[in-house]
Design a protein around this motif. Sequence first.
Motif, PDB file in Angstrom:
ATOM      1  N   ALA A   1      -4.465  -2.179   6.951  1.00 22.02           N
ATOM      2  CA  ALA A   1      -3.312  -3.062   7.104  1.00 22.02           C
ATOM      3  C   ALA A   1      -2.517  -2.773   8.370  1.00 22.02           C
ATOM      4  O   ALA A   1      -1.907  -3.684   8.933  1.00 22.02           O
ATOM      5  CB  ALA A   1      -2.394  -2.942   5.884  1.00 22.02           C
ATOM      6  N   ILE A   2      -2.539  -1.533   8.824  1.00 27.59           N
ATOM      7  CA  ILE A   2      -1.723  -1.190  10.002  1.00 27.59           C
ATOM      8  C   ILE A   2      -2.535  -1.107  11.289  1.00 27.59           C
ATOM      9  O   ILE A   2      -1.989  -0.834  12.354  1.00 27.59           O
ATOM     10  CB  ILE A   2      -0.940   0.129   9.788  1.00 27.59           C
ATOM     11  CG1 ILE A   2      -1.871   1.332   9.662  1.00 27.59           C
ATOM     12  CG2 ILE A   2      -0.007   0.003   8.592  1.00 27.59           C
ATOM     13  CD1 ILE A   2      -1.155   2.669   9.620  1.00 27.59           C
TER      14      ILE A   2
ATOM     15  N   ALA B   1       0.836  -1.208   0.000  1.00 29.69           N
ATOM     16  CA  ALA B   1       0.000   0.000   0.000  1.00 29.69           C
ATOM     17  C   ALA B   1       0.870   1.257   0.000  1.00 29.69           C
ATOM     18  O   ALA B   1       0.561   2.233  -0.696  1.00 29.69           O
ATOM     19  CB  ALA B   1      -0.942  -0.005   1.209  1.00 29.69           C
ATOM     20  N   ILE B   2       1.948   1.259   0.755  1.00 27.74           N
ATOM     21  CA  ILE B   2       2.844   2.422   0.795  1.00 27.74           C
ATOM     22  C   ILE B   2       3.490   2.644  -0.569  1.00 27.74           C
ATOM     23  O   ILE B   2       3.535   3.773  -1.068  1.00 27.74           O
ATOM     24  CB  ILE B   2       3.917   2.240   1.893  1.00 27.74           C
ATOM     25  CG1 ILE B   2       3.266   2.306   3.278  1.00 27.74           C
ATOM     26  CG2 ILE B   2       5.020   3.294   1.766  1.00 27.74           C
ATOM     27  CD1 ILE B   2       4.164   1.861   4.422  1.00 27.74           C
ATOM     28  N   LYS B   3       3.955   1.572  -1.191  1.00 24.41           N
ATOM     29  CA  LYS B   3       4.556   1.690  -2.525  1.00 24.41           C
ATOM     30  C   LYS B   3       3.539   2.216  -3.538  1.00 24.41           C
ATOM     31  O   LYS B   3       3.852   3.062  -4.376  1.00 24.41           O
ATOM     32  CB  LYS B   3       5.110   0.333  -2.982  1.00 24.41           C
ATOM     33  CG  LYS B   3       6.322  -0.113  -2.206  1.00 24.41           C
ATOM     34  CD  LYS B   3       6.732  -1.516  -2.666  1.00 24.41           C
ATOM     35  CE  LYS B   3       7.792  -2.120  -1.800  1.00 24.41           C
ATOM     36  NZ  LYS B   3       8.139  -3.495  -2.240  1.00 24.41           N
ATOM     37  N   ARG B   4       2.323   1.698  -3.445  1.00 29.90           N
ATOM     38  CA  ARG B   4       1.263   2.140  -4.370  1.00 29.90           C
ATOM     39  C   ARG B   4       0.932   3.616  -4.148  1.00 29.90           C
ATOM     40  O   ARG B   4       0.739   4.356  -5.114  1.00 29.90           O
ATOM     41  CB  ARG B   4       0.018   1.265  -4.165  1.00 29.90           C
ATOM     42  CG  ARG B   4      -1.135   1.629  -5.049  1.00 29.90           C
ATOM     43  CD  ARG B   4      -0.898   1.172  -6.476  1.00 29.90           C
ATOM     44  NE  ARG B   4      -2.086   1.490  -7.258  1.00 29.90           N
ATOM     45  CZ  ARG B   4      -2.050   2.055  -8.449  1.00 29.90           C
ATOM     46  NH1 ARG B   4      -0.914   2.310  -9.033  1.00 29.90           N
ATOM     47  NH2 ARG B   4      -3.165   2.332  -9.086  1.00 29.90           N
ATOM     48  N   LEU B   5       0.881   4.041  -2.889  1.00 24.23           N
ATOM     49  CA  LEU B   5       0.633   5.456  -2.609  1.00 24.23           C
ATOM     50  C   LEU B   5       1.716   6.339  -3.227  1.00 24.23           C
ATOM     51  O   LEU B   5       1.426   7.386  -3.811  1.00 24.23           O
ATOM     52  CB  LEU B   5       0.569   5.712  -1.100  1.00 24.23           C
ATOM     53  CG  LEU B   5      -0.756   5.453  -0.421  1.00 24.23           C
ATOM     54  CD1 LEU B   5      -0.622   5.578   1.090  1.00 24.23           C
ATOM     55  CD2 LEU B   5      -1.812   6.422  -0.940  1.00 24.23           C
TER      56      LEU B   5
ATOM     57  N   THR C   1      -5.123   4.606   0.644  1.00 21.42           N
ATOM     58  CA  THR C   1      -4.923   5.062   2.023  1.00 21.42           C
ATOM     59  C   THR C   1      -5.799   4.247   2.976  1.00 21.42           C
ATOM     60  O   THR C   1      -5.354   3.851   4.059  1.00 21.42           O
ATOM     61  CB  THR C   1      -5.227   6.566   2.158  1.00 21.42           C
ATOM     62  OG1 THR C   1      -4.365   7.287   1.275  1.00 21.42           O
ATOM     63  CG2 THR C   1      -5.030   7.054   3.573  1.00 21.42           C
ATOM     64  N   ALA C   2      -7.030   3.981   2.579  1.00 17.65           N
ATOM     65  CA  ALA C   2      -7.921   3.153   3.398  1.00 17.65           C
ATOM     66  C   ALA C   2      -7.360   1.735   3.540  1.00 17.65           C
ATOM     67  O   ALA C   2      -7.406   1.149   4.632  1.00 17.65           O
ATOM     68  CB  ALA C   2      -9.320   3.113   2.786  1.00 17.65           C
ATOM     69  N   THR C   3      -6.798   1.208   2.464  1.00 25.35           N
ATOM     70  CA  THR C   3      -6.184  -0.120   2.512  1.00 25.35           C
ATOM     71  C   THR C   3      -5.001  -0.123   3.478  1.00 25.35           C
ATOM     72  O   THR C   3      -4.844  -1.054   4.276  1.00 25.35           O
ATOM     73  CB  THR C   3      -5.720  -0.550   1.100  1.00 25.35           C
ATOM     74  OG1 THR C   3      -6.850  -0.572   0.228  1.00 25.35           O
ATOM     75  CG2 THR C   3      -5.050  -1.910   1.120  1.00 25.35           C
TER      76      THR C   3
ATOM     77  N   ALA D   1      -9.091   9.483  -6.283  1.00 19.60           N
ATOM     78  CA  ALA D   1      -9.913   8.388  -5.744  1.00 19.60           C
ATOM     79  C   ALA D   1      -9.049   7.168  -5.439  1.00 19.60           C
ATOM     80  O   ALA D   1      -9.241   6.506  -4.406  1.00 19.60           O
ATOM     81  CB  ALA D   1     -11.013   8.021  -6.738  1.00 19.60           C
ATOM     82  N   ALA D   2      -8.097   6.871  -6.298  1.00 19.89           N
ATOM     83  CA  ALA D   2      -7.205   5.728  -6.064  1.00 19.89           C
ATOM     84  C   ALA D   2      -6.341   5.963  -4.824  1.00 19.89           C
ATOM     85  O   ALA D   2      -6.090   5.029  -4.051  1.00 19.89           O
ATOM     86  CB  ALA D   2      -6.330   5.484  -7.292  1.00 19.89           C
TER      87      ALA D   2
END
Length: 159
Positions: free
Chosen positions: A141-142, A81-85, A135-137, A129-130
């Motif tokens: 996860a954390i 998720a961090i990489k995607r952000l 961010t919600a994901t 939106a992505a």
Amino acid sequence: MIEPIAASAAAAVSMDAPAAGPAASAEESAAAPGIRPRPAASTEIHISAPGQALAGGKQAPAVRDNSDVDDSGLPDQAKDAIKRLRELRAQLERKLQELEAAKNANTGTPDQKRVRIAVLQQEIASLGAAITTTTATLNQAIRDLSSEQQMLAGSLAMH
């Protein structure tokens, strides 16, 4: 000696070899060996937003090295998720630069300009939106991690 070409010549010329003798007319000079006509119209060149950033002396947003995320010890879902952000934010930055360039462009018709701006605004909205979804994901996860790991994840996500 090179004679100036008459001001009424239709096309500019560039020389690869000495010009014809002083008695040659503009038309004869353009057809003479070693002289090639150059089109009178200018050529239009479009530079991408990253290229414009580099031309302006700024570094273009580059693909980031995610070794800090990989070495963080966070769960894989949080790392992904961090990489995607990070990737989405870089894309958003590029689209914002493209939008600014499109707004300032003097090419094409006004309708083409409006369509290009509308398309970029839609792409920017989709990226927003992505980012919200990712961010919600990440938050999910954390959720069960220690407060130290949550702060680490937040810090990595912001950089």
